[in-house]
Design a protein around this motif. Structure first.
Motif, PDB file in Angstrom:
ATOM      1  N   LEU A  23       0.655  -1.570   0.227  1.00 27.86           N
ATOM      2  CA  LEU A  23       0.206  -0.160   0.256  1.00 27.86           C
ATOM      3  C   LEU A  23       1.171   1.442  -0.158  1.00 27.86           C
ATOM      4  O   LEU A  23       0.486   2.283  -0.498  1.00 27.86           O
ATOM      5  N   ILE A  24       2.159   0.884   0.920  1.00 27.73           N
ATOM      6  CA  ILE A  24       2.415   2.440   0.958  1.00 27.73           C
ATOM      7  C   ILE A  24       3.476   2.812  -0.530  1.00 27.73           C
ATOM      8  O   ILE A  24       3.508   3.729  -1.434  1.00 27.73           O
ATOM      9  N   ALA A  25       3.703   1.139  -1.058  1.00 28.43           N
ATOM     10  CA  ALA A  25       4.538   1.672  -2.398  1.00 28.43           C
ATOM     11  C   ALA A  25       3.357   2.261  -3.827  1.00 28.43           C
ATOM     12  O   ALA A  25       3.744   2.939  -4.314  1.00 28.43           O
ATOM     13  N   GLU A  26       1.970   1.805  -3.605  1.00 27.84           N
ATOM     14  CA  GLU A  26       1.267   2.203  -4.144  1.00 27.84           C
ATOM     15  C   GLU A  26       0.910   4.011  -4.196  1.00 27.84           C
ATOM     16  O   GLU A  26      -0.221   4.395  -4.440  1.00 27.84           O
ATOM     17  N   GLY A  27       1.045   4.450  -2.661  1.00 36.69           N
ATOM     18  CA  GLY A  27       0.934   5.439  -2.514  1.00 36.69           C
ATOM     19  C   GLY A  27       0.043   5.632  -1.626  1.00 36.69           C
ATOM     20  O   GLY A  27      -1.026   6.717  -1.446  1.00 36.69           O
ATOM     21  N   LEU A  28      -0.365   5.521  -0.751  1.00 36.20           N
ATOM     22  CA  LEU A  28      -0.941   5.712   0.083  1.00 36.20           C
ATOM     23  C   LEU A  28      -0.973   5.951   1.129  1.00 36.20           C
ATOM     24  O   LEU A  28      -1.664   7.119   1.983  1.00 36.20           O
ATOM     25  N   THR A  29       0.351   6.918   1.271  1.00 39.10           N
ATOM     26  CA  THR A  29       1.102   8.010   2.206  1.00 39.10           C
ATOM     27  C   THR A  29       1.804   8.791   1.224  1.00 39.10           C
ATOM     28  O   THR A  29       2.619   8.472   0.571  1.00 39.10           O
ATOM     29  N   PRO A  30       1.345  10.542   1.404  1.00 39.28           N
ATOM     30  CA  PRO A  30       2.264  11.972   0.350  1.00 39.28           C
ATOM     31  C   PRO A  30       4.035  11.133   1.035  1.00 39.28           C
ATOM     32  O   PRO A  30       4.561  11.323  -0.043  1.00 39.28           O
ATOM     33  N   ILE A  31       4.053  10.719   2.088  1.00 43.78           N
ATOM     34  CA  ILE A  31       5.795  10.598   2.031  1.00 43.78           C
ATOM     35  C   ILE A  31       5.667   9.151   2.248  1.00 43.78           C
ATOM     36  O   ILE A  31       5.252   8.475   2.760  1.00 43.78           O
ATOM     37  N   LYS A  32       6.611   8.934   1.294  1.00 44.58           N
ATOM     38  CA  LYS A  32       6.272   7.150   0.866  1.00 44.58           C
ATOM     39  C   LYS A  32       7.348   6.427   1.927  1.00 44.58           C
ATOM     40  O   LYS A  32       8.668   5.704   1.306  1.00 44.58           O
ATOM     41  N   ARG A  33       7.056   6.213   3.412  1.00 48.79           N
ATOM     42  CA  ARG A  33       7.854   4.716   3.796  1.00 48.79           C
ATOM     43  C   ARG A  33       7.038   4.711   4.937  1.00 48.79           C
ATOM     44  O   ARG A  33       6.162   5.738   5.104  1.00 48.79           O
ATOM     45  N   TRP A  34       7.568   3.604   5.760  1.00 47.64           N
ATOM     46  CA  TRP A  34       6.870   3.820   6.752  1.00 47.64           C
ATOM     47  C   TRP A  34       7.390   4.636   7.938  1.00 47.64           C
ATOM     48  O   TRP A  34       8.175   5.345   8.242  1.00 47.64           O
ATOM     49  N   GLY A  35       6.361   4.862   9.356  1.00 41.41           N
ATOM     50  CA  GLY A  35       6.062   5.693  10.560  1.00 41.41           C
ATOM     51  C   GLY A  35       7.355   4.792  10.796  1.00 41.41           C
ATOM     52  O   GLY A  35       7.331   3.150  10.933  1.00 41.41           O
ATOM     53  N   GLN A  36       8.311   4.999  11.096  1.00 45.93           N
ATOM     54  CA  GLN A  36       9.184   4.631  12.494  1.00 45.93           C
ATOM     55  C   GLN A  36       8.747   5.081  13.814  1.00 45.93           C
ATOM     56  O   GLN A  36       8.424   6.574  14.230  1.00 45.93           O
ATOM     57  N   PRO A  37       8.630   4.499  15.126  1.00 49.48           N
ATOM     58  CA  PRO A  37       8.760   5.277  16.867  1.00 49.48           C
ATOM     59  C   PRO A  37       9.209   6.177  16.938  1.00 49.48           C
ATOM     60  O   PRO A  37       8.124   7.264  17.442  1.00 49.48           O
ATOM     61  N   GLU A  38      10.869   6.573  16.131  1.00 43.63           N
ATOM     62  CA  GLU A  38      11.095   7.376  16.494  1.00 43.63           C
ATOM     63  C   GLU A  38      10.199   8.839  16.167  1.00 43.63           C
ATOM     64  O   GLU A  38      10.487  10.178  16.576  1.00 43.63           O
ATOM     65  N   ASP A  39       9.840   8.148  15.249  1.00 46.07           N
ATOM     66  CA  ASP A  39       8.465   9.995  14.131  1.00 46.07           C
ATOM     67  C   ASP A  39       7.851  10.083  14.961  1.00 46.07           C
ATOM     68  O   ASP A  39       7.666  11.702  15.994  1.00 46.07           O
ATOM     69  N   VAL A  40       7.422   9.839  16.234  1.00 50.49           N
ATOM     70  CA  VAL A  40       6.342   9.249  17.200  1.00 50.49           C
ATOM     71  C   VAL A  40       6.527  10.395  18.295  1.00 50.49           C
ATOM     72  O   VAL A  40       6.321  11.538  19.263  1.00 50.49           O
ATOM     73  N   ALA A  41       7.522   9.529  19.046  1.00 48.81           N
ATOM     74  CA  ALA A  41       8.777   9.916  19.823  1.00 48.81           C
ATOM     75  C   ALA A  41       8.538  11.499  19.138  1.00 48.81           C
ATOM     76  O   ALA A  41       9.043  12.078  20.859  1.00 48.81           O
ATOM     77  N   LYS A  42       9.138  12.253  18.855  1.00 48.97           N
ATOM     78  CA  LYS A  42      10.010  13.566  18.543  1.00 48.97           C
ATOM     79  C   LYS A  42       8.767  14.387  18.854  1.00 48.97           C
ATOM     80  O   LYS A  42       8.789  15.574  19.376  1.00 48.97           O
ATOM     81  N   ALA A  43       7.815  14.190  18.659  1.00 50.51           N
ATOM     82  CA  ALA A  43       5.516  14.919  18.329  1.00 50.51           C
ATOM     83  C   ALA A  43       6.190  15.265  19.839  1.00 50.51           C
ATOM     84  O   ALA A  43       5.545  16.273  20.714  1.00 50.51           O
TER      85      ALA A  43
END
Ligand code: NAP
Length: 262
Positions: A214-234
Motif C-alpha cells: 500500500l505504501i509503494a502504491e501511494g497510501l501516504t504522500p511521504i512514501k515510507r513506513w513511520g518509525q517509532p522515533e517519528d512519534v517520539a519526536k512529537a
C-alpha cells in the motif's frame, strides 16, 4: 530536580522510543509494561544510557501494571508517587490490536470488550487519576505546567471494517482528548493527542506485506513506513513545552495520510 514522565506500554515499539527520547532530554521515567519484563528492563537500561550520552543523569523505574484493570492503574500511580513524589507528563501509549482481524459482521463481543478495556477505559481512568494528582501538585506550585499526551491513531477516523473494535476504541480516545483538554485548562494542564499512521512495530509485523504494498502504491504522500522515533519526536516537542498555547490539539504523525487528496 528532573521532571517525571509516566509512559504506559513503554517496553516495546512506540512507547519504548518515547521513553528513550524523554530520557534523552532529562526526564525521570516510570516505564510501564504488562507482561514483557525483559523488554522493559532493556528499555530502562537504554534510556539511562541515552540520557548519559546527552550529559543527563536520570532515574528510571519499571512498573508492571495492566492498564485495563482499576487496581493496577491505582498501583501504577501510587508507585509513581512513592518513587518520585511528582508527575509532570502522562503518556497514554499502551494499546492493542484485535487478536484476529475479523469482519464486523463476524467479530466477537469478547474482542470488543478487550479492546475497549485496554485502549479506551484504561487511558480514560488513568488520565482521571493522573489529572487529579496534577491538580493537587499545581495547587502547591502554580509554576508547574503538567501535560497529558495520548497516542491515538489514524483509526480514530479511518474505517477498517476488519477491526471495527480497534477503530471505535480510537475514535473514543479522540473525544477523551477534547474532554480532558476542556476540563483541565483552568488548572494549567494541557492535553494533546498524537495520531500515528502506519508505524513499524510488533503490532504491524503481521500485516507488513500488505502495508509495504500500500505504501509503494501511494497510501501516504511521504512514501515510507513511520518509525517509532517519528512519534517520539512529537512527544518531545510537547515535553519541551513548545506548544504552550495549544490544548486538545491533534498532531498527525502519519506521512500525510490524513490529507484528502484529489
Ligand atoms: P506494540 O509494539 O504492540 O507495543 C505495545 C506496548 O503496550 C507494549 O509495551 C505492551 O507491553 C504494552 N501493553 C499492551 N497491553 C497493555 C496493558 N493492558 N497494560 C499495559 N501495557 C500494555 O504497539 P505499538 O505499535 O508500539 O503501539 C503503541 C500505541 O500506538 C498503541 O496505542 C497503538 O494503538 C498506537 N498506534 C500504533 C500504530 C502502528 O502502526 N504501530 C499506529 C497508530 C497507533 P508488553 O511488552 O509487556 O506486552
Amino acid at each position: 530536580m528532573n521532571p517525571v514522565a509516566l509512559i504506559t506500554g513503554a517496553s516495546r515499539g512506540i512507547g519504548r522510543a518515547i521513553t528513550l527520547e524523554l530520557g534523552g532530554i532529562g526526564y525521570d521515567l516510570v516505564i510501564n509494561f504488562v507482561s514483557n519484563q525483559e523488554a522493559a528492563v532493556q528499555t530502562r537500561n537504554d534510556a539511562v544510557q541515552r540520557a548519559a550520552q546527552n550529559g543527563k543523569t536520570i532515574r528510571a523505574e519499571i512498573c508492571q501494571a495492566d492498564i485495563s484493570r482499576g487496581e493496577d492503574r491505582a498501583r501504577l500511580v501510587d508507585f509513581t508517587r512513592e518513587k518520585f513524589k511528582r508527575l509532570g507528563l502522562l503518556v497514554n501509549n499502551a494499546g492493542i490490536a484485535p487478536a484476529v482481524r475479523a469482519d464486523i459482521l463476524e467479530a466477537s463481543e469478547s474482542s470488543f470488550d478487550q479492546l475497549m478495556a485496554v485502549n479506551l477505559k484504561g487511558p480514560y481512568f488513568l488520565t482521571q487519576l493522573a489529572a487529579k494528582w496534577m491538580i493537587a501538585q499545581r495547587q502547591q506550585d502554580a509554576k508547574l505546567q503538567p501535560k497529558i499526551v495520548t497516542i491515538n491513531s489514524i483509526s480514530a477516523y479511518t474505517a477498517s471494517v476488519n477491526r471495527g473494535d480497534y477503530c471505535i476504541s480510537k475514535a473514543g480516545l479522540a473525544m477523551m482528548t477534547k474532554l480532558f483538554a476542556a476540563r483541565l485548562a483552568e488548572h494549567g494542564i494541557t492535553v494533546y493527542e498524537i495520531r500515528p499512521g502506519v508505524v513499524a512495530t510488533d503490532m504491524t509485523t503481521p500485516v507488513k506485506e500488505k502495508y509495504d504494498r500500500l505504501i509503494a502504491e501511494g497510501l501516504t504522500p511521504i512514501k515510507r513506513w513511520g518509525q517509532p522515533e517519528d512519534v517520539a519526536k512529537a512527544v518531545v516537542a510537547i515535553a519541551l513545552d513548545l506548544l504552550p498555547f495549544s490544548t486538545g490539539e491533534v498532531i498527525n504523525v502519519d506521512g500525510g495520510f490524513h490529507l484528502a487528496i484529489l
